[in-house]
Design a protein around this motif. Structure first.
Motif, PDB file in Angstrom:
ATOM      1  N   THR A 142     -17.022 -18.186  16.266  1.00 26.88           N
ATOM      2  CA  THR A 142     -15.725 -17.503  16.358  1.00 26.88           C
ATOM      3  C   THR A 142     -14.537 -18.458  16.419  1.00 26.88           C
ATOM      4  OG1 THR A 142     -15.969 -17.388  18.774  1.00 26.88           O
ATOM      5  CG2 THR A 142     -16.731 -15.496  17.500  1.00 26.88           C
ATOM      6  N   ALA A 143     -14.803 -19.745  16.278  1.00 30.78           N
ATOM      7  CA  ALA A 143     -13.747 -20.742  16.473  1.00 30.78           C
ATOM      8  C   ALA A 143     -12.569 -20.556  15.532  1.00 30.78           C
ATOM      9  CB  ALA A 143     -14.329 -22.149  16.324  1.00 30.78           C
ATOM     10  N   ASP A 144     -12.812 -20.004  14.334  1.00 31.42           N
ATOM     11  CA  ASP A 144     -11.751 -19.882  13.340  1.00 31.42           C
ATOM     12  C   ASP A 144     -11.214 -18.464  13.203  1.00 31.42           C
ATOM     13  OD1 ASP A 144     -11.958 -22.604  12.701  1.00 31.42           O
ATOM     14  OD2 ASP A 144     -13.564 -22.219  11.264  1.00 31.42           O
ATOM     15  N   TYR A 145     -11.538 -17.574  14.151  1.00 34.40           N
ATOM     16  CA  TYR A 145     -11.042 -16.198  14.067  1.00 34.40           C
ATOM     17  C   TYR A 145      -9.517 -16.173  14.166  1.00 34.40           C
ATOM     18  CZ  TYR A 145     -15.478 -13.677  14.130  1.00 34.40           C
ATOM     19  OH  TYR A 145     -16.691 -13.143  13.794  1.00 34.40           O
ATOM     20  N   ASN A 146      -8.930 -15.195  13.509  1.00 37.94           N
ATOM     21  CA  ASN A 146      -7.468 -15.092  13.500  1.00 37.94           C
ATOM     22  C   ASN A 146      -6.965 -13.955  14.374  1.00 37.94           C
ATOM     23  OD1 ASN A 146      -8.429 -13.027  11.945  1.00 37.94           O
ATOM     24  ND2 ASN A 146      -7.122 -13.410  10.187  1.00 37.94           N
TER      25      ASN A 146
ATOM     26  N   ASP B 260     -26.342  -0.734   9.494  1.00 32.63           N
ATOM     27  CA  ASP B 260     -25.221   0.101   9.919  1.00 32.63           C
ATOM     28  C   ASP B 260     -23.918  -0.278   9.226  1.00 32.63           C
ATOM     29  OD1 ASP B 260     -26.845   1.434  11.789  1.00 32.63           O
ATOM     30  OD2 ASP B 260     -26.458  -0.092  13.314  1.00 32.63           O
ATOM     31  N   SER B 261     -23.990  -1.185   8.266  1.00 32.42           N
ATOM     32  CA  SER B 261     -22.762  -1.721   7.669  1.00 32.42           C
ATOM     33  C   SER B 261     -21.915  -0.657   6.988  1.00 32.42           C
ATOM     34  CB  SER B 261     -23.105  -2.829   6.669  1.00 32.42           C
ATOM     35  OG  SER B 261     -23.942  -2.334   5.633  1.00 32.42           O
ATOM     36  N   SER B 262     -22.524   0.466   6.578  1.00 29.05           N
ATOM     37  CA  SER B 262     -21.745   1.522   5.939  1.00 29.05           C
ATOM     38  C   SER B 262     -20.730   2.146   6.899  1.00 29.05           C
ATOM     39  CB  SER B 262     -22.670   2.619   5.398  1.00 29.05           C
ATOM     40  OG  SER B 262     -23.404   3.227   6.453  1.00 29.05           O
ATOM     41  N   SER B 263     -20.904   1.914   8.200  1.00 32.67           N
ATOM     42  CA  SER B 263     -19.965   2.457   9.185  1.00 32.67           C
ATOM     43  C   SER B 263     -18.708   1.605   9.325  1.00 32.67           C
ATOM     44  CB  SER B 263     -20.636   2.565  10.559  1.00 32.67           C
ATOM     45  OG  SER B 263     -21.763   3.413  10.524  1.00 32.67           O
ATOM     46  N   ALA B 264     -18.774   0.355   8.874  1.00 30.36           N
ATOM     47  CA  ALA B 264     -17.658  -0.565   9.089  1.00 30.36           C
ATOM     48  C   ALA B 264     -16.343  -0.069   8.492  1.00 30.36           C
ATOM     49  CB  ALA B 264     -18.009  -1.949   8.556  1.00 30.36           C
ATOM     50  N   PRO B 265     -16.319   0.434   7.249  1.00 28.53           N
ATOM     51  CA  PRO B 265     -15.048   0.920   6.709  1.00 28.53           C
ATOM     52  C   PRO B 265     -14.444   2.062   7.525  1.00 28.53           C
ATOM     53  CG  PRO B 265     -16.656   0.640   4.955  1.00 28.53           C
ATOM     54  CD  PRO B 265     -17.397   0.501   6.241  1.00 28.53           C
TER      55      PRO B 265
ATOM     56  N   LEU C  13     -14.504  -7.035   9.774  1.00 28.08           N
ATOM     57  CA  LEU C  13     -13.553  -6.267  10.571  1.00 28.08           C
ATOM     58  C   LEU C  13     -12.324  -7.070  10.972  1.00 28.08           C
ATOM     59  CD1 LEU C  13     -16.098  -4.517  12.968  1.00 28.08           C
ATOM     60  CD2 LEU C  13     -14.866  -3.438  11.085  1.00 28.08           C
ATOM     61  N   ALA C  14     -12.482  -8.378  11.071  1.00 24.56           N
ATOM     62  CA  ALA C  14     -11.425  -9.194  11.660  1.00 24.56           C
ATOM     63  C   ALA C  14     -10.611 -10.006  10.667  1.00 24.56           C
ATOM     64  CB  ALA C  14     -12.047 -10.151  12.681  1.00 24.56           C
ATOM     65  N   CYS C  15     -11.120 -10.259   9.498  1.00 24.63           N
ATOM     66  CA  CYS C  15     -10.533 -11.285   8.639  1.00 24.63           C
ATOM     67  C   CYS C  15      -9.903 -10.764   7.355  1.00 24.63           C
ATOM     68  CB  CYS C  15     -11.595 -12.337   8.303  1.00 24.63           C
ATOM     69  SG  CYS C  15     -12.267 -13.160   9.761  1.00 24.63           S
ATOM     70  N   ARG C  16      -9.560  -9.490   7.303  1.00 28.81           N
ATOM     71  CA  ARG C  16      -8.901  -8.975   6.118  1.00 28.81           C
ATOM     72  C   ARG C  16      -7.473  -9.515   6.059  1.00 28.81           C
ATOM     73  NH1 ARG C  16     -12.204  -4.984   4.327  1.00 28.81           N
ATOM     74  NH2 ARG C  16     -10.668  -4.023   2.958  1.00 28.81           N
ATOM     75  N   PRO C  17      -6.977  -9.853   4.851  1.00 28.86           N
ATOM     76  CA  PRO C  17      -5.654 -10.479   4.755  1.00 28.86           C
ATOM     77  C   PRO C  17      -4.506  -9.575   5.185  1.00 28.86           C
ATOM     78  CG  PRO C  17      -6.536  -9.946   2.574  1.00 28.86           C
ATOM     79  CD  PRO C  17      -7.644  -9.754   3.550  1.00 28.86           C
ATOM     80  N   ASN C  18      -4.640  -8.250   5.000  1.00 29.12           N
ATOM     81  CA  ASN C  18      -3.603  -7.314   5.382  1.00 29.12           C
ATOM     82  C   ASN C  18      -3.802  -6.928   6.852  1.00 29.12           C
ATOM     83  OD1 ASN C  18      -1.883  -5.124   5.822  1.00 29.12           O
ATOM     84  ND2 ASN C  18      -2.179  -4.287   3.765  1.00 29.12           N
ATOM     85  N   VAL C  19      -2.838  -7.250   7.700  1.00 31.78           N
ATOM     86  CA  VAL C  19      -3.003  -7.006   9.133  1.00 31.78           C
ATOM     87  C   VAL C  19      -3.131  -5.519   9.449  1.00 31.78           C
ATOM     88  CG1 VAL C  19      -1.824  -9.118   9.823  1.00 31.78           C
ATOM     89  CG2 VAL C  19      -0.494  -7.018   9.477  1.00 31.78           C
ATOM     90  N   ASP C  20      -2.628  -4.661   8.585  1.00 37.58           N
ATOM     91  CA  ASP C  20      -2.735  -3.225   8.820  1.00 37.58           C
ATOM     92  C   ASP C  20      -4.103  -2.673   8.458  1.00 37.58           C
ATOM     93  OD1 ASP C  20      -0.167  -2.893   9.816  1.00 37.58           O
ATOM     94  OD2 ASP C  20       0.700  -2.666   7.820  1.00 37.58           O
ATOM     95  N   GLU C  21      -4.952  -3.507   7.861  1.00 38.27           N
ATOM     96  CA  GLU C  21      -6.280  -3.067   7.451  1.00 38.27           C
ATOM     97  C   GLU C  21      -7.385  -3.687   8.289  1.00 38.27           C
ATOM     98  OE1 GLU C  21      -6.634  -4.039   3.338  1.00 38.27           O
ATOM     99  OE2 GLU C  21      -5.218  -2.487   2.670  1.00 38.27           O
TER     100      GLU C  21
END
Length: 323
Positions: free
Chosen positions: A238-242, A155-160, A200-208
């Motif tokens: 999940t210990a290092d999630y931002n 299902d990874s194609s749904s992530a974007p 989903l969680a770790c992209r450098p741009n917070v708006d993305e």
């Protein structure tokens, strides 16, 4: 102005004060209320038989009072009618300090319908309408752009498309000068969790990326433990999630009766990383997950009272824990 008009104005002002409560926002990896206190989700899934449970004010008042006895501070609602008036129910829950986490989709506007994901103007319009309706309430805590869309790596194609939906909704809120309300996703608990969640969680741009991440997990069954259930694995992953993460559904019922002993772990061993849990679910249905039974109908819309099932009268699920 006549005395009667003055009374109406004064009453309206009083009601506005009564139901104004601290709003929820995010700082780093935690939720905080507008008074600066960290917020832990102590919630119950609240989807009644009808599509929208937030239009029957009398029933909401009954349920909010009972939820408050259990120590709940949140509800999750999966489907709402964005054209309906939700003021009565939202005020009823606000009166007891209970916040709403609401899914923006409908049965016709999921990010993935059938085999193919998409983000269309029709879907965007529906999500925006939900935001338009609920952004006005102080006790709207967060919006979900999807529920269990990514169930395995196929299902990874749904992530974007999930990220596109979140970015679209966030940009729309800014364009309307709405209060920033966190936007997140509720995921399936699968072996693909680390990879999909990282995307989903770790992209450098917070708006993305998402503002928060939720997990529907049914791995704690019966009198389990931190290690036996695999909650320790979830914590390590999940210990290092931002961003904030919390359980958006919990409640295995394959080993009855449900004791909710996992909540002690969520609000103790996991509390430095995880921000709480939403227990599935409020009303008893054929799946036997319900926490309460409604009494007989008084009329077409009102139930006579509610009775707690599954031994909850002996277990204030959340009140016993700190935070």
């Amino acid at each position: 102005m006549s005395r009667s008009n003055l009374f109406v104005v004064a009453l309206a002002a009083l009601l506005a004060l009564v139901y104004a409560i601290p709003t929820i926002s995010i700082t780093g990896t935690k939720f905080f209320n507008s008074e600066g206190k960290q917020f832990y989700v102590k919630g119950i899934a609240y989807q009644l038989i009808e599509d929208d449970p937030l239009i029957n004010t009398v029933q909401c008042q009954r349920d909010a009072a009972l939820m408050a006895e259990l120590g709940a501070n949140s509800i999750r609602v999966y489907h709402v009618d964005p054209s309906a008036d939700h003021t009565g129910c939202m005020n009823a829950f606000a009166q007891y300090g209970i916040y709403l986490w609401v899914d923006c989709d409908s049965f016709k506007t999921y990010v993935r319908l059938g085999d193919g994901p998409s983000w269309t103007q029709n879907k965007s319009n529906f999500y925006r309408a939900v935001m338009d309706n609920f952004q006005q309430f102080d006790n709207t805590a967060g919006f979900f752009v999807g529920n269990e869309v990514l169930n395995d790596v196929t299902d990874s194609s749904s992530a974007p498309y999930l990220l596109t939906a979140a970015a679209d909704l966030r940009a729309y809120g800014r364009s309307r000068n709405y209060r920033p309300i966190p936007i997140g996703y509720s995921a399936t608990d699968t072996g693909a969790l680390p990879m999909l969640a990282d995307y989903l969680a770790c992209r450098p741009n917070v708006d993305e990326r998402l503002d928060f991440y939720g997990l529907n997990s049914y791995r704690w069954c019966g009198e389990s433990t931190f290690q036996q259930s695999g909650y320790d694995v979830l914590l390590n992953q999940t210990a290092d999630y931002n961003l904030p993460i919390f359980f958006t559904e919990v409640g295995c019922n394959t080993v009855p009766p449900r004791t909710f002993s996992d909540q002690a772990v969520v609000f103790n061993e996991m509390a430095d990383v995880w921000s709480g849990a939403i227990i599935y679910e409020w009303i008893q249905e054929m799946n036997q997950y319900g926490l309460i039974n409604y009494g007989p109908r008084l009329d077409a819309s009102i139930n006579e009272g509610s009775s707690i099932v599954q031994g909850l009268h002996k277990l204030p699920m959340f009140a016993r824990y700190g935070h």
